[in-house]
Motif scaffolding. Structure first.
Motif, PDB file in Angstrom:
ATOM      1  N   MET A   1       0.830  -1.190   0.000  1.00 26.25           N
ATOM      2  CA  MET A   1       0.000   0.000   0.000  1.00 26.25           C
ATOM      3  C   MET A   1       0.874   1.252   0.000  1.00 26.25           C
ATOM      4  O   MET A   1       0.550   2.220  -0.674  1.00 26.25           O
ATOM      5  N   GLU A   2       1.966   1.218   0.757  1.00 21.32           N
ATOM      6  CA  GLU A   2       2.844   2.388   0.821  1.00 21.32           C
ATOM      7  C   GLU A   2       3.474   2.684  -0.530  1.00 21.32           C
ATOM      8  O   GLU A   2       3.652   3.853  -0.892  1.00 21.32           O
ATOM      9  N   THR A   3       3.793   1.631  -1.268  1.00 19.25           N
ATOM     10  CA  THR A   3       4.402   1.826  -2.585  1.00 19.25           C
ATOM     11  C   THR A   3       3.418   2.512  -3.526  1.00 19.25           C
ATOM     12  O   THR A   3       3.790   3.429  -4.258  1.00 19.25           O
ATOM     13  N   ALA A   4       2.171   2.081  -3.498  1.00 20.73           N
ATOM     14  CA  ALA A   4       1.154   2.699  -4.349  1.00 20.73           C
ATOM     15  C   ALA A   4       0.952   4.162  -3.973  1.00 20.73           C
ATOM     16  O   ALA A   4       0.783   5.021  -4.851  1.00 20.73           O
ATOM     17  N   GLN A   5       0.980   4.459  -2.681  1.00 17.02           N
ATOM     18  CA  GLN A   5       0.820   5.843  -2.239  1.00 17.02           C
ATOM     19  C   GLN A   5       1.983   6.706  -2.715  1.00 17.02           C
ATOM     20  O   GLN A   5       1.790   7.847  -3.149  1.00 17.02           O
ATOM     21  N   LYS A   6       3.189   6.152  -2.666  1.00 17.76           N
ATOM     22  CA  LYS A   6       4.357   6.910  -3.133  1.00 17.76           C
ATOM     23  C   LYS A   6       4.290   7.148  -4.641  1.00 17.76           C
ATOM     24  O   LYS A   6       4.657   8.225  -5.119  1.00 17.76           O
ATOM     25  N   VAL A   7       3.816   6.153  -5.385  1.00 17.42           N
ATOM     26  CA  VAL A   7       3.703   6.300  -6.833  1.00 17.42           C
ATOM     27  C   VAL A   7       2.671   7.378  -7.177  1.00 17.42           C
ATOM     28  O   VAL A   7       2.910   8.231  -8.037  1.00 17.42           O
ATOM     29  N   ILE A   8       1.534   7.354  -6.493  1.00 19.33           N
ATOM     30  CA  ILE A   8       0.496   8.362  -6.755  1.00 19.33           C
ATOM     31  C   ILE A   8       0.990   9.758  -6.382  1.00 19.33           C
ATOM     32  O   ILE A   8       0.750  10.719  -7.101  1.00 19.33           O
ATOM     33  N   THR A   9       1.716   9.862  -5.290  1.00 16.49           N
ATOM     34  CA  THR A   9       2.280  11.151  -4.900  1.00 16.49           C
ATOM     35  C   THR A   9       3.284  11.640  -5.944  1.00 16.49           C
ATOM     36  O   THR A   9       3.306  12.827  -6.300  1.00 16.49           O
ATOM     37  N   ALA A  10       4.107  10.730  -6.460  1.00 16.39           N
ATOM     38  CA  ALA A  10       5.091  11.094  -7.481  1.00 16.39           C
ATOM     39  C   ALA A  10       4.410  11.530  -8.773  1.00 16.39           C
ATOM     40  O   ALA A  10       4.811  12.528  -9.396  1.00 16.39           O
ATOM     41  N   VAL A  11       3.365  10.809  -9.177  1.00 16.79           N
ATOM     42  CA  VAL A  11       2.645  11.180 -10.398  1.00 16.79           C
ATOM     43  C   VAL A  11       1.995  12.556 -10.223  1.00 16.79           C
ATOM     44  O   VAL A  11       2.041  13.394 -11.131  1.00 16.79           O
ATOM     45  N   GLY A  12       1.411  12.821  -9.068  1.00 15.06           N
ATOM     46  CA  GLY A  12       0.838  14.136  -8.792  1.00 15.06           C
ATOM     47  C   GLY A  12       1.890  15.228  -8.850  1.00 15.06           C
ATOM     48  O   GLY A  12       1.648  16.317  -9.374  1.00 15.06           O
ATOM     49  N   GLY A  13       3.076  14.945  -8.325  1.00 13.63           N
ATOM     50  CA  GLY A  13       4.169  15.919  -8.379  1.00 13.63           C
ATOM     51  C   GLY A  13       4.639  16.185  -9.788  1.00 13.63           C
ATOM     52  O   GLY A  13       4.911  17.335 -10.163  1.00 13.63           O
ATOM     53  N   ILE A  14       4.714  15.137 -10.599  1.00 11.25           N
ATOM     54  CA  ILE A  14       5.150  15.301 -11.993  1.00 11.25           C
ATOM     55  C   ILE A  14       4.138  16.127 -12.770  1.00 11.25           C
ATOM     56  O   ILE A  14       4.502  17.032 -13.538  1.00 11.25           O
ATOM     57  N   ILE A  15       2.851  15.846 -12.577  1.00  8.73           N
ATOM     58  CA  ILE A  15       1.820  16.619 -13.271  1.00  8.73           C
ATOM     59  C   ILE A  15       1.843  18.080 -12.798  1.00  8.73           C
ATOM     60  O   ILE A  15       1.645  19.005 -13.591  1.00  8.73           O
ATOM     61  N   ALA A  16       2.113  18.305 -11.515  1.00 12.77           N
ATOM     62  CA  ALA A  16       2.225  19.676 -11.005  1.00 12.77           C
ATOM     63  C   ALA A  16       3.400  20.400 -11.660  1.00 12.77           C
ATOM     64  O   ALA A  16       3.294  21.587 -11.998  1.00 12.77           O
ATOM     65  N   ILE A  17       4.498  19.709 -11.860  1.00  9.76           N
ATOM     66  CA  ILE A  17       5.659  20.309 -12.529  1.00  9.76           C
ATOM     67  C   ILE A  17       5.307  20.687 -13.964  1.00  9.76           C
ATOM     68  O   ILE A  17       5.703  21.750 -14.455  1.00  9.76           O
ATOM     69  N   ILE A  18       4.539  19.836 -14.636  1.00  5.74           N
ATOM     70  CA  ILE A  18       4.105  20.150 -16.000  1.00  5.74           C
ATOM     71  C   ILE A  18       3.234  21.407 -15.995  1.00  5.74           C
ATOM     72  O   ILE A  18       3.392  22.294 -16.844  1.00  5.74           O
ATOM     73  N   GLY A  19       2.329  21.509 -15.028  1.00  6.67           N
ATOM     74  CA  GLY A  19       1.492  22.703 -14.920  1.00  6.67           C
ATOM     75  C   GLY A  19       2.307  23.957 -14.664  1.00  6.67           C
ATOM     76  O   GLY A  19       2.031  25.021 -15.226  1.00  6.67           O
ATOM     77  N   LEU A  20       3.312  23.848 -13.810  1.00  8.12           N
ATOM     78  CA  LEU A  20       4.170  25.002 -13.534  1.00  8.12           C
ATOM     79  C   LEU A  20       4.969  25.409 -14.767  1.00  8.12           C
ATOM     80  O   LEU A  20       5.216  26.605 -14.989  1.00  8.12           O
ATOM     81  N   SER A  21       5.363  24.438 -15.579  1.00 11.30           N
ATOM     82  CA  SER A  21       6.077  24.785 -16.814  1.00 11.30           C
ATOM     83  C   SER A  21       5.135  25.475 -17.798  1.00 11.30           C
ATOM     84  O   SER A  21       5.568  26.336 -18.567  1.00 11.30           O
ATOM     85  N   TRP A  22       3.845  25.118 -17.777  1.00 14.30           N
ATOM     86  CA  TRP A  22       2.866  25.835 -18.600  1.00 14.30           C
ATOM     87  C   TRP A  22       2.775  27.290 -18.165  1.00 14.30           C
ATOM     88  O   TRP A  22       2.636  28.186 -18.998  1.00 14.30           O
ATOM     89  N   ILE A  23       2.830  27.523 -16.865  1.00 15.84           N
ATOM     90  CA  ILE A  23       2.797  28.900 -16.368  1.00 15.84           C
ATOM     91  C   ILE A  23       3.983  29.687 -16.903  1.00 15.84           C
ATOM     92  O   ILE A  23       3.844  30.816 -17.371  1.00 15.84           O
ATOM     93  N   LEU A  24       5.163  29.089 -16.837  1.00 14.94           N
ATOM     94  CA  LEU A  24       6.364  29.766 -17.318  1.00 14.94           C
ATOM     95  C   LEU A  24       6.289  30.035 -18.815  1.00 14.94           C
ATOM     96  O   LEU A  24       6.587  31.150 -19.273  1.00 14.94           O
ATOM     97  N   ASN A  25       5.863  29.050 -19.567  1.00 19.42           N
ATOM     98  CA  ASN A  25       5.736  29.217 -21.016  1.00 19.42           C
ATOM     99  C   ASN A  25       4.684  30.274 -21.349  1.00 19.42           C
ATOM    100  O   ASN A  25       4.867  31.092 -22.257  1.00 19.42           O
ATOM    101  N   GLY A  26       3.582  30.267 -20.611  1.00 18.40           N
ATOM    102  CA  GLY A  26       2.545  31.268 -20.824  1.00 18.40           C
ATOM    103  C   GLY A  26       3.027  32.671 -20.503  1.00 18.40           C
ATOM    104  O   GLY A  26       2.644  33.637 -21.172  1.00 18.40           O
TER     105      GLY A  26
END
Length: 75
Positions: free
Chosen positions: A1-26
């Motif tokens: 269960m902990e591994t799945a939670q870490k993976v979901i947290t990592a995926v959320g962080g990666i998507i957040a980084i993509i959103g922040l790069s959209w802000i910079l590009n915008g």
């Protein structure tokens, strides 16, 4: 269960980084359109900044909600 939670947290962080790069590009598009007096590019840049910010906030929030819900599962 902990591994799945870490993976979901990592995926959320990666998507957040993509959103922040959209802000910079915008921001680059917005200021470039402002410099060259191009209202279409300013609108595209502003829209990109808003969408990127929403994506970043929502990605982190949804990932945290999923992890919290997974933590409530008891066997």
């Amino acid at each position: 269960m902990e591994t799945a939670q870490k993976v979901i947290t990592a995926v959320g962080g990666i998507i957040a980084i993509i959103g922040l790069s959209w802000i910079l590009n915008g921001a680059f598009d917005f200021f470039s359109g402002r410099k060259n007096n191009d209202p279409n590019r300013q609108d595209q840049g502003m829209s990109s900044m808003i969408s990127g910010g929403a994506l970043a906030v929502l990605a982190v929030s949804v990932a945290a909600a999923i992890v919290a819900a997974m933590g409530n599962i008891k066997f």
